[in-house]
Write a protein that holds these residues in place. Structure first.
Motif, PDB file in Angstrom:
ATOM      1  N   LEU A  56      43.737  14.638  -2.828  1.00  0.00           N
ATOM      2  CA  LEU A  56      42.452  14.380  -3.485  1.00  0.00           C
ATOM      3  C   LEU A  56      41.676  13.530  -2.324  1.00  0.00           C
ATOM      4  O   LEU A  56      42.103  12.676  -1.823  1.00  0.00           O
ATOM      5  CB  LEU A  56      42.446  13.730  -4.564  1.00  0.00           C
ATOM      6  N   MET A  64      36.046  13.964  -6.130  1.00  0.00           N
ATOM      7  CA  MET A  64      36.624  14.132  -4.979  1.00  0.00           C
ATOM      8  C   MET A  64      36.706  15.600  -4.840  1.00  0.00           C
ATOM      9  O   MET A  64      36.412  16.313  -5.709  1.00  0.00           O
ATOM     10  CB  MET A  64      37.936  13.284  -5.352  1.00  0.00           C
ATOM     11  N   THR A  65      37.286  15.769  -3.700  1.00  0.00           N
ATOM     12  CA  THR A  65      37.758  17.131  -3.324  1.00  0.00           C
ATOM     13  C   THR A  65      39.150  17.593  -3.203  1.00  0.00           C
ATOM     14  O   THR A  65      39.972  16.787  -2.525  1.00  0.00           O
ATOM     15  CB  THR A  65      37.165  17.636  -1.799  1.00  0.00           C
ATOM     16  N   ALA A  66      39.727  18.688  -3.752  1.00  0.00           N
ATOM     17  CA  ALA A  66      41.140  18.857  -3.703  1.00  0.00           C
ATOM     18  C   ALA A  66      41.397  19.707  -2.296  1.00  0.00           C
ATOM     19  O   ALA A  66      40.620  20.172  -1.604  1.00  0.00           O
ATOM     20  CB  ALA A  66      41.515  19.971  -4.583  1.00  0.00           C
ATOM     21  N   LYS A 122      42.268   9.652   1.282  1.00  0.00           N
ATOM     22  CA  LYS A 122      42.708  10.453   0.544  1.00  0.00           C
ATOM     23  C   LYS A 122      43.671   9.982  -0.744  1.00  0.00           C
ATOM     24  O   LYS A 122      44.166   8.827  -0.301  1.00  0.00           O
ATOM     25  CB  LYS A 122      43.327  11.606   1.133  1.00  0.00           C
ATOM     26  N   TYR A 146      40.007  14.483 -11.155  1.00  0.00           N
ATOM     27  CA  TYR A 146      39.652  13.536 -10.043  1.00  0.00           C
ATOM     28  C   TYR A 146      38.546  14.653  -9.234  1.00  0.00           C
ATOM     29  O   TYR A 146      37.474  13.893  -8.611  1.00  0.00           O
ATOM     30  CB  TYR A 146      40.843  13.480  -9.044  1.00  0.00           C
ATOM     31  N   THR A 147      38.680  16.035  -9.734  1.00  0.00           N
ATOM     32  CA  THR A 147      37.277  16.610  -8.892  1.00  0.00           C
ATOM     33  C   THR A 147      36.015  16.725  -9.880  1.00  0.00           C
ATOM     34  O   THR A 147      35.021  16.462  -9.222  1.00  0.00           O
ATOM     35  CB  THR A 147      37.783  17.937  -8.345  1.00  0.00           C
ATOM     36  N   THR A 148      36.322  17.049 -10.923  1.00  0.00           N
ATOM     37  CA  THR A 148      35.260  17.325 -11.721  1.00  0.00           C
ATOM     38  C   THR A 148      34.720  15.923 -12.291  1.00  0.00           C
ATOM     39  O   THR A 148      33.503  15.929 -12.265  1.00  0.00           O
ATOM     40  CB  THR A 148      35.612  18.018 -13.112  1.00  0.00           C
ATOM     41  N   ILE A 197      44.121  17.094 -10.617  1.00  0.00           N
ATOM     42  CA  ILE A 197      43.245  17.833  -9.666  1.00  0.00           C
ATOM     43  C   ILE A 197      41.697  17.914 -10.472  1.00  0.00           C
ATOM     44  O   ILE A 197      40.822  17.589 -10.307  1.00  0.00           O
ATOM     45  CB  ILE A 197      43.658  18.796  -9.140  1.00  0.00           C
TER      46      ILE A 197
END
Length: 132
Positions: free
Chosen positions: A47, A31-33, A53, A25-27, A22
């Protein structure tokens, strides 16, 4: 006319450490968790990006049904981006993410691509591409 599919809704990544996945992929990829609540089981992690997703399964605790031989590091993913690759290269360097290859020209579903390659925390190959 025979039945056919028209798009990808989601895919599943089997990961060793969901928090590390997470975080990456977010940082790194923006993407958004998301936690979602299926009707037939406990809460799950995903994600979200665009209208797709990636569902996350923790290795050894996969939700059923699942792939016959799920395992961390077995995926090869290509993501399309409108952000120019030099901007991606600077962004990745700022997060100490090594570029394994590229920029190189490839061919994707929409035609010619310019791509860079990197690895996520599980060793999955991640391709970030601009459509040419």
């Amino acid at each position: 006319m025979a039945p056919s599919v028209h798009s990808l809704d989601h895919l599943v990544l089997t990961v060793r450490d969901p928090e590390a996945a997470i975080g990456f992929y977010t940082t790194v990829l923006g993407m958004t968790a998301q936690t979602f609540f299926p009707t037939d089981g406990p809460p799950r992690l995903a994600l979200k990006f665009g209208v797709q997703k990636i569902n996350l399964h923790v290795a050894g605790s996969e939700f059923t049904p699942h792939a016959r031989a799920p395992g961390p590091g077995s995926a090869d993913l290509c993501f399309l981006s409108d952000t120019p690759l030099p901007d991606w290269q600077a962004h990745l360097a700022g997060h100490a993410v090594a570029i394994e290859a590229g920029p190189v020209q490839r061919t994707g579903a929409q035609g010619p691509l310019l791509s860079i390659y990197l690895r996520d925390p599980d060793g999955n190959l991640v391709e970030i591409s601009n459509v040419l």
